[in-house]
Design a protein around this motif. Structure first.
Motif, short mmCIF file in Angstrom:
data_model
loop_
_atom_site.label_atom_id
_atom_site.label_comp_id
_atom_site.label_asym_id
_atom_site.label_seq_id
_atom_site.Cartn_x
_atom_site.Cartn_y
_atom_site.Cartn_z
N GLN A 1 32.49 1.05 -23.33
CA GLN A 1 33.75 0.87 -24.05
C GLN A 1 34.90 0.62 -23.08
OE1 GLN A 1 34.02 0.25 -27.12
NE2 GLN A 1 31.83 0.65 -27.40
N PRO B 1 39.89 -12.74 -22.30
CA PRO B 1 39.37 -12.61 -23.67
C PRO B 1 38.09 -13.41 -23.91
CG PRO B 1 41.72 -13.04 -23.68
CD PRO B 1 41.27 -13.24 -22.27
N ASN B 2 38.02 -14.60 -23.32
CA ASN B 2 36.83 -15.41 -23.61
C ASN B 2 35.80 -15.31 -22.49
OD1 ASN B 2 38.85 -16.72 -22.09
ND2 ASN B 2 37.79 -18.66 -22.32
N LEU B 3 35.03 -14.23 -22.52
CA LEU B 3 33.99 -14.07 -21.52
C LEU B 3 32.69 -13.77 -22.26
CD1 LEU B 3 33.89 -14.07 -18.41
CD2 LEU B 3 33.93 -11.60 -18.50
N HIS B 4 31.63 -14.30 -21.72
CA HIS B 4 30.33 -14.09 -22.35
C HIS B 4 29.64 -12.91 -21.66
CE1 HIS B 4 26.64 -16.20 -24.28
NE2 HIS B 4 26.60 -14.91 -24.42
N ILE B 5 29.33 -11.89 -22.43
CA ILE B 5 28.75 -10.67 -21.86
C ILE B 5 27.41 -10.36 -22.52
CG2 ILE B 5 29.06 -8.15 -21.72
CD1 ILE B 5 32.10 -8.81 -21.47
N ILE C 1 24.68 -7.37 -22.77
CA ILE C 1 24.43 -5.96 -22.47
C ILE C 1 22.92 -5.69 -22.48
CG2 ILE C 1 24.78 -3.59 -23.29
CD1 ILE C 1 27.36 -4.73 -24.67
N VAL D 1 34.42 -21.11 -21.84
CA VAL D 1 33.55 -20.03 -22.28
C VAL D 1 34.13 -19.35 -23.52
CG1 VAL D 1 32.37 -17.91 -21.60
CG2 VAL D 1 32.92 -19.65 -19.89
N GLU D 2 33.25 -19.11 -24.47
CA GLU D 2 33.71 -18.42 -25.67
C GLU D 2 33.46 -16.93 -25.51
OE1 GLU D 2 32.63 -19.62 -29.80
OE2 GLU D 2 32.10 -21.45 -28.72
N ARG D 3 34.31 -16.15 -26.12
CA ARG D 3 34.06 -14.72 -26.09
C ARG D 3 32.81 -14.42 -26.90
NH1 ARG D 3 36.37 -9.76 -25.46
NH2 ARG D 3 35.82 -8.16 -26.97
N LYS D 4 31.89 -13.75 -26.25
CA LYS D 4 30.64 -13.42 -26.92
C LYS D 4 30.11 -12.16 -26.27
CE LYS D 4 27.55 -16.90 -28.42
NZ LYS D 4 26.57 -17.92 -27.97
N ILE D 5 29.83 -11.15 -27.08
CA ILE D 5 29.24 -9.94 -26.52
C ILE D 5 27.90 -9.72 -27.22
CG2 ILE D 5 29.52 -7.47 -26.09
CD1 ILE D 5 32.51 -7.98 -26.02
N GLU D 6 26.86 -9.82 -26.42
CA GLU D 6 25.51 -9.72 -26.98
C GLU D 6 24.78 -8.53 -26.38
OE1 GLU D 6 24.10 -14.25 -27.70
OE2 GLU D 6 24.37 -13.64 -25.63
N LYS D 7 23.75 -8.16 -27.05
CA LYS D 7 22.92 -7.06 -26.58
C LYS D 7 21.50 -7.60 -26.51
CE LYS D 7 21.95 -3.53 -29.31
NZ LYS D 7 22.11 -2.28 -30.09
N THR E 1 18.45 -11.67 -28.06
CA THR E 1 19.82 -11.13 -28.05
C THR E 1 20.33 -11.01 -29.48
OG1 THR E 1 20.71 -13.37 -27.86
CG2 THR E 1 20.39 -12.16 -25.82
N PHE F 1 26.63 -7.61 -30.19
CA PHE F 1 26.88 -6.20 -29.92
C PHE F 1 28.10 -5.77 -30.71
CE2 PHE F 1 29.09 -2.95 -27.33
CZ PHE F 1 28.11 -1.98 -27.33
N GLU G 1 31.07 -3.56 -31.21
CA GLU G 1 31.91 -2.65 -30.44
C GLU G 1 32.46 -1.58 -31.38
OE1 GLU G 1 34.61 -4.70 -27.52
OE2 GLU G 1 33.80 -6.41 -28.59
#
Lengths: 427, 81
Positions: free
Chosen positions: A152, A163-167, A169, B56-62, B72, B75, B77
């Protein structure tokens, strides 16, 4: 048989328990590892004593600390002497330590130091091994617990900064049995996928035991083997793990890791704006310089007044000409002077010579005159010639009756020979 | 995704090159012609970096395991829920 129910107030119960504990157990020596050591602002020490199977809360008041030769630290194996008691307000069972002795280092700490030494010797912590972390990662892999505070914190900071980042986990257990293996295989998995350009391993703070997975060799090896740069943010600030040492970059907290992963997007954008401005500025100032030079050049009198250039040349030519004339004149003058002098000398010589000659002439004339028969005649002598003009020098040169002519100084006499006398008597 | 590399200079290389270009231009030692070339290259790099910043687009994956396969999924939050 209605026996009356005995209801204790909690404070009563705690006091009773406390009395039992103090009476029945009282003062004891125990041995264990110090962990979760927390010095309080009051100066008292609070910590936990534990061994492989159990643990007990401990406190050591300031007054008892005098005479200590060392500062207790987490992981330290100690023998402690104190009285077992109960903190009534909280119902906490604890030991109030009055004396503490270092019994050698705790096993975890020992294992940590041992592994650290071993890996350091292998060069796993060398700066030269550290891979650079990309300035602008395209995709960030995070090895952590999906439910922890760490993720978190990390995501909050990332969201704020970029803001525009590819993450991506990769959920793992961050403590306890099997946790180290999970972390190691997550690292291997991300390397196999090769779709992230930086990996963050993170978890929040905790005791040495809590963070232990990150001190295990399997994690250290997996971090060292990663081709993708690894940022380690395990524990909080002062906690160092083996994982931190092997990683390419260590962050003190999960939030700090996020700050290392990515710069501020608006800072990048600002930098780009600056570059754009500097590019334009440099070019236009260069153009201005070029333009000014052009203007300067076109303003030169060479272009503005070509006649002036010509007249300048003419002036130069004239100067040269007059210079050469002067030189010639000087030359002539000096030569003329030389000639004059030569002439003078010559005339002088000639005059001298004339003079000498005239003198000689005069002298010679006088001499000549002295020798001249005319002059002799002046003195009374005369010259007698025959009719044929020959001068008579002897009487025998003529015969009687012959006509002769006698020249005097003034005038001539013509006579006839009457008699010839030989000069035998006189002679 | 992984294939999206090296067809153009990376963001970092581009920034470094940009810094160098700007410094050379500001040194005042370049001919007008080189200035123009530098300007063109620099402008192209700025554009390129700008694109990288925003592509790059904002993307949060698991990453999850499903039927023995890694896959994937988005994710969620906590702050969103």
């Amino acid at each position: 048989m209605a026996e009356e129910r005995k209801v204790y107030r909690i404070s009563e119960l705690n006091r009773l328990s406390k009395t039992v504990l103090e009476d029945e157990v009282g003062d004891v020596w125990i041995e264990g590892e110090i962990s979760n050591f927390r010095p309080a602002p009051s100066g008292h020490w609070y910590f936990t004593l534990k061994d492989a199977d159990a643990q007990i809360s401990a406190a050591m008041f300031r007054g008892n600390q005098r005479g200590m030769t060392f500062e207790p630290k987490d992981g330290m194996l100690v023998s402690a002497f104190g009285s077992v008691t109960l903190y009534e307000a909280r119902g906490n069972y604890q030991i109030i330590v009055r004396q503490i002795e270092e019994a050698g280092k705790g096993s975890l700490q020992e294992a940590f130091e041992k592994l650290k030494k071993k890996l350091a010797a292998e060069g796993l912590f060398d700066e030269a091994r550290k891979k650079p972390v990309p300035l602008l990662p395209q995709r960030v892999g995070i090895v952590t617990s999906p439910t922890g505070a760490a993720i978190q914190d990390f995501l909050n900071v990332i969201t704020r900064r970029f803001p525009n980042l590819h993450i991506l986990i990769v959920p793992v257990k961050v403590q306890g049995e099997g946790s180290a293996e999970e972390v190691a295989s997550a690292l291997r998995l991300l390397n196999e996928r090769a779709d992230t350009d930086v990996i963050v391993i993170t978890r929040g703070g905790g005791s040495l035991e809590d963070l232990w997975s990150f001190n295990e060799e399997v994690v250290a090896r997996a971090v060292a083997a990663s081709r993708i740069p690894v940022i380690s943010a395990v524990g909080h600030e002062i906690d160092f793990t083996i994982c931190d040492f092997v990683a390419d970059l260590r962050a003190p907290t999960p939030s700090a890791a996020a700050e290392l992963v990515i710069g501020q997007k608006d800072e990048f954008a600002h930098d780009l704006t600056q570059y754009r401005r500097r590019l334009g500025g440099a070019l236009s100032s260069r153009l201005l310089t070029a333009k000014n030079r052009l203007i300067g050049a076109s303003r030169s009198y060479v272009f503005r007044e070509p006649r002036r250039l010509v007249s300048q040349y003419r002036e130069k030519v004239l100067t040269l000409r007059s210079d050469s004339r002067d030189a010639l004149r000087d030359l002539l003058r000096s030569r003329g002077q030389q000639l004059d002098e030569a002439g003078l000398r010559m005339r002088h010589r000639i005059e001298m010579s004339f003079h000498t000659r005239r003198e000689k002439h005069v002298r010679l004339g006088a001499q000549l005159r002295a020798l001249s028969p005319v002059a002799v005649l002046d003195r009374g002598f005369s010259i007698t010639r025959r009719a044929d003009g020959t001068i008579l020098k002897a009487a025998t040169d003529v015969d009687a009756g012959e006509q002769i002519e006698t020249q005097l100084a003034k005038g001539r006499l013509k006579s006839k020979i009457t008699h010839v006398e030989t000069e035998k008597d006189d002679g | 995704m992984a294939e999206k590399k090296k067809e153009q200079p990376g963001f970092e290389e581009a920034l470094e090159r940009l810094e160098k270009i700007v410094e050379e231009m500001e040194s005042g030692n370049l001919s007008l012609e080189d200035m123009m070339k530098h300007f063109e290259e620099g402008s192209m790099l700025v554009k390129h970096c700008d694109k990288k910043l925003n592509e790059v687009e904002r993307k949060i994956e698991k990453l999850v395991e499903k039927d023995g396969e890694m896959t994937t999924e988005p994710f969620k939050e906590d702050e969103d829920s």
